[in-house]
Write an enzyme that holds these catalytic residues in place. Structure first.
Site, PDB file in Angstrom:
ATOM      1  N   GLU A   1       0.589   5.605  12.760  1.00 39.46           N
ATOM      2  CA  GLU A   1      -0.715   5.065  13.096  1.00 39.46           C
ATOM      3  C   GLU A   1      -0.626   3.578  13.437  1.00 39.46           C
ATOM      4  OE1 GLU A   1      -3.182   7.053  13.150  1.00 39.46           O
ATOM      5  OE2 GLU A   1      -5.068   6.041  12.640  1.00 39.46           O
ATOM      6  N   ASP A   2       0.167   2.856  12.673  1.00 39.67           N
ATOM      7  CA  ASP A   2       0.092   1.392  12.726  1.00 39.67           C
ATOM      8  C   ASP A   2       1.268   0.687  13.401  1.00 39.67           C
ATOM      9  OD1 ASP A   2      -2.219   1.721  11.324  1.00 39.67           O
ATOM     10  OD2 ASP A   2      -1.348   1.267   9.368  1.00 39.67           O
TER      11      ASP A   2
ATOM     12  N   HIS B   1       3.544   6.992   5.415  1.00 42.37           N
ATOM     13  CA  HIS B   1       2.350   7.669   5.930  1.00 42.37           C
ATOM     14  C   HIS B   1       1.557   6.880   6.965  1.00 42.37           C
ATOM     15  CE1 HIS B   1       0.117   5.371   2.852  1.00 42.37           C
ATOM     16  NE2 HIS B   1      -0.907   5.538   3.649  1.00 42.37           N
TER      17      HIS B   1
ATOM     18  N   ASP C   1      -3.377   8.326  -0.927  1.00 45.33           N
ATOM     19  CA  ASP C   1      -3.719   7.266   0.027  1.00 45.33           C
ATOM     20  C   ASP C   1      -5.155   6.804  -0.233  1.00 45.33           C
ATOM     21  OD1 ASP C   1      -3.657   5.639   2.367  1.00 45.33           O
ATOM     22  OD2 ASP C   1      -4.549   7.271   3.540  1.00 45.33           O
TER      23      ASP C   1
ATOM     24  N   HIS D   1       0.820  -1.216   0.000  1.00 46.65           N
ATOM     25  CA  HIS D   1       0.000   0.000   0.000  1.00 46.65           C
ATOM     26  C   HIS D   1       0.857   1.271   0.000  1.00 46.65           C
ATOM     27  CE1 HIS D   1      -2.955   2.998   1.113  1.00 46.65           C
ATOM     28  NE2 HIS D   1      -2.414   3.142   2.305  1.00 46.65           N
TER      29      HIS D   1
ATOM     30  N   ASP E   1     -22.899  10.732 -26.912  1.00 51.40           N
ATOM     31  CA  ASP E   1     -21.509  11.196 -26.818  1.00 51.40           C
ATOM     32  C   ASP E   1     -20.816  10.566 -25.618  1.00 51.40           C
ATOM     33  OD1 ASP E   1     -23.331  12.697 -25.502  1.00 51.40           O
ATOM     34  OD2 ASP E   1     -22.263  14.597 -25.696  1.00 51.40           O
TER      35      ASP E   1
END
Ligand code: MN
Length: 737
Positions: free
Chosen positions: A91-92, A87, A154, A63, A275
């Site tokens: 957080e992780d 990024h 992201d 990712h 169109d």
């Protein structure tokens, strides 16, 4: 390929592979490719330690690599690429922001910090208005616009892999994408991201309609391709004969969501949409006028459909988009859209603000954390904008979001409220409702009781505690930041203590003039004239204002002296302050100018309902009220600006019945165009004061001065005029001050 015995090998894109082949310096700061390599290795290691997987079952690092690759396609610099790789780290994983700063410098840290902060919000908005607030909060919180671009990348990769999530989560994320992220990509002009985000959101939000349109597009593909190929061939030949250098000319399918929107707008069935494709002609030149040459060739090759030509070169879209659009009847008898633009315009259309990175930063001269990488694009943008008149709106939104002094906070229910920076719980309370402000007894921020003068920060959750017998305190005037709160506190005092205030005002004036002097004055018309001159309706209003300090004794005495002088004009009806402006005497339809002389600026003609600002004029001509978007404000120093608002509660007392507004209609010149425009205005009951026509080849510019009641009337009339055949644009204009 990087591999580990326990895990599947990971695909490394070429650009990243080159960075990974770069040696890491043993000392000194990391730069360029080494920075990216180090970021990759750091992210890879940390995500792997957590044994984190994507919902697809792939290793997590897939990712961040995809996000960084999207950023790379926009031409992002090394800091952004590193931030893309890192990024999700904070957080992780166990790694902290301090770790990032130490390893990769403050620039990368602040980008990752910004992205992490934005990830914490739940943007399940309720109304369109709230969605706009969320978008603005996003811009304000990000500060550095690169944070938003990383966040968009992201989101785009998450949308591409949304199928791996459960139904509820998919819908929530898709809705958020449609309401918040796609419009942000559009606002930043990143067409590439915008279209894909919209199509993916469409796929998950209206799966049935998505499938039908997709099938329709596939079904008609072979016929259409043949017909597009023919048209492309014709254009190629004709343009070759005309000697125009073409970089690319191709037919492309339209985006599914845009077809869907068109069906909705025009109430059409699938079968009625012909169109489905457009031809795009990209010129190998930077000269705008070559685009018009190409347009002439296109119109000469196929019959144009009247009223479908759009000149976004002369009048760019707010996000800088430029192109000529026209629709012709192709050989098959069906309409065919043709877009014509230069290479540079194409870059801007695809990459928006990031187009600048593509041009300037591929050489990579930016130092990490340097001002350069962060702001050159913005300066560039401002330069582009300065010669585009209609781009003001774009600046207001983008720049406004970045630099403007707003703070965004939540109500306990999760609605976003925007206030001027420095606002307190009291400002917030008055924004919710006047009565909430008037009975505000305490404020909780993020669940904790705080002093009333505590300033709010972005993202705070604010709760007001009201009590029936609480009331405003004059001390609040020392710390409130919004003009609305200020004037409502004053109003409360005005109303609640009117007798007291009148008496105090009388005492003050008696102290100055003596009791007899005051009584004499009171019986003469002079005091009423002075009151009116200060924008009050009655002598009592003036005395009350004097009593609680809205006007000063000095001001009243000065006005009395003026009124006493025989040669003075102060007792006459006020004359217009300048030819184009008007003087108002009535009790303020505008808040923030109580006690001051003011007039509406003639350059931009503000209307009730529009955002306005006061300018302290030089040479004692009082306050001049401008639209906040007035072009002439750029040259005014900040200390001469005064926050003002229309008084929503003052419905019509003493207001002029109509306001003059300068309008420019740009149209293709034809017999009867002026008559048609005037007829539409007359239909909207709008009086026209003045008309001036300027011709420029096939175009005509119609400059009008019209008289209107309010903003709604203007907007309705504009919509009517825009519908006219051959009208290209209708807009308000600012005259030079
Ligand atoms: Mn992510």
């Amino acid at each position: 390929m990087v591999s580990s015995p326990a895990l599947q090998p990971i695909e490394i894109p070429t650009w990243l592979g080159e960075c990974l082949a770069t040696p890491l310096p043993t000392t000194g700061p990391l730069e360029e490719k080494a920075l990216i390599r180090a970021a990759f290795e750091f992210a890879h290691q940390h995500h792997r330690e957590k044994e984190q997987k994507r919902a697809s079952g792939e290793e997590y690092i897939v990712h961040p690599i995809a996000v960084a690759t999207l950023l790379h396609s926009l031409g992002a610099g090394p800091e952004m690429l590193a931030a893309g790789l890192l990024h999700d780290i904070v957080e992780d994983t166990q790694a902290s922001l301090e770790d990032l700063e130490q390893q990769f410098g403050p620039g990368v840290r602040s980008l990752v910090e910004g992205v992490t902060k934005l990830s914490k919000f739940n943007f399940s908005s309720k109304t369109e208005r709230q969605a706009e607030n969320f978008r603005r909060m996003f811009l304000a919180m990000a500060q550095d616009i690169r944070v938003i671009v990383v966040k968009l990348a992201d989101r785009l990769h998450n949308m591409r892999t949304l199928e791996h999530l459960g139904e509820d989560k998919r819908r929530r994320i898709a809705r958020e994408t449609r309401e918040i992220f796609a419009p942000l990509a559009n606002r930043l002009g990143i067409g590439q991201f915008k279209w894909e985000l919209e199509d993916l959101a469409f796929k998950y939000l209206e799966p049935e309609q998505y499938r039908q349109i997709q099938e329709l597009v596939v079904e008609k593909r072979s016929d259409r391709q043949l017909y597009l190929d023919q048209a492309v061939l014709t254009f190629r030949q004709r343009l070759g004969e005309a000697g125009v250098a073409i970089a690319d000319i191709s037919g492309r399918p339209k985006h599914l969501y845009s077809i869907y929107q068109k069906m909705q707008r025009q109430h059409k069935e699938f079968g009625d949409i012909y169109d489905l494709s457009a031809i795009r002609i990209i010129l190998d030149t930077d000269r705008e006028r070559d685009c018009y040459t190409v347009l002439a060739v296109v119109h000469d090759s196929f019959k144009p459909i009247p009223g479908r030509f759009k000149d976004y070169i002369a009048l760019p879209k707010p996000n800088c988009y430029q192109s000529l659009h026209t629709v012709v009847i192709g050989e098959s008898g069906y309409p065919l859209e043709v877009q014509i633009r230069t290479l540079e315009m194409h870059q801007v259309a695809e990459y928006g603000i990031a187009a600048h990175w593509k041009y300037k930063e591929s050489g990579g001269s930016n130092k990490p954390g340097g001002d350069d990488e962060k702001f050159t694009w913005l300066r560039q943008l401002l330069e582009w904008q300065s010669d585009l008149k209609d781009a003001q709106e774009y600046l207001d939104t983008v720049k406004g979001g970045l630099f403007d002094e707003d703070v965004y906070v939540f109500t306990p229910k999760g609605d976003v409220v925007s206030l001027t920076r420095g606002s307190t719980g009291v400002d917030f309370a008055y924004r919710i409702h006047t009565e909430v402000g008037n009975h505000c007894a305490g404020v909780r921020i993020n669940g904790r009781m705080v002093p009333l003068n505590t300033q709010l920060k972005n993202g705070d959750i604010v709760q007001v505690i009201t009590q029936k017998n609480s009331h405003p305190s004059l001390d609040w005037l020392d710390f409130v930041s919004t003009e609305a709160a200020r004037s409502r506190i004053r109003q409360w005092y005005k109303k609640s203590c009117r007798e007291e205030n009148i008496n105090r005002g009388r005492e003050i004036l008696e102290g100055e003039l003596g009791k007899n002097g005051f009584e004499t004055l009171r019986k003469s018309p002079r005091l009423l004239a002075v009151a009116e001159r200060c924008n009050y309706q009655s002598v009592d209003d003036l005395l009350a204002a004097l009593g609680y300090g809205e006007v000063t004794l000095g001001l009243v005495v000065n006005r009395l002296r003026d009124a006493a002088r025989p040669e003075s004009s102060a007792l006459e009806m006020p004359r217009p302050m300048r030819e184009t402006g008007e003087v108002w005497r009535p009790k303020s339809p505008i808040l923030g100018v109580e006690g001051l002389v003011y007039h509406l600026a003639g350059c931009c003609n503000p209307l009730p309902g529009e955002e306005i600002i006061g300018v302290v004029t030089l040479g004692n001509r009082g306050i001049s009220i401008h639209r906040q978007s007035c072009e002439n404000l750029h040259s005014i120093p900040g200390d001469r600006l005064l926050p003002v608002t229309w008084n929503d509660h003052d419905t019509n007392r003493g207001r002029p019945l109509t306001y003059p507004v300068n309008v420019q209609v740009s149209a293709i010149d034809r017999v009867g165009i002026l008559k048609d425009v005037l007829a539409r205005l007359a239909d909207s009951s709008i009086n026209v004061r003045n008309v001036n026509l300027t011709f420029n080849e096939e175009l005509v510019s119609i400059d009008l001065c019209i008289e209107v009641k309010d903003r709604d009337q203007v907007e309705r009339a504009f919509a009517q005029v825009r519908k006219l055949q051959d009208v290209l644009s209708v807009r308000r204009v600012c005259r030079e001050a």
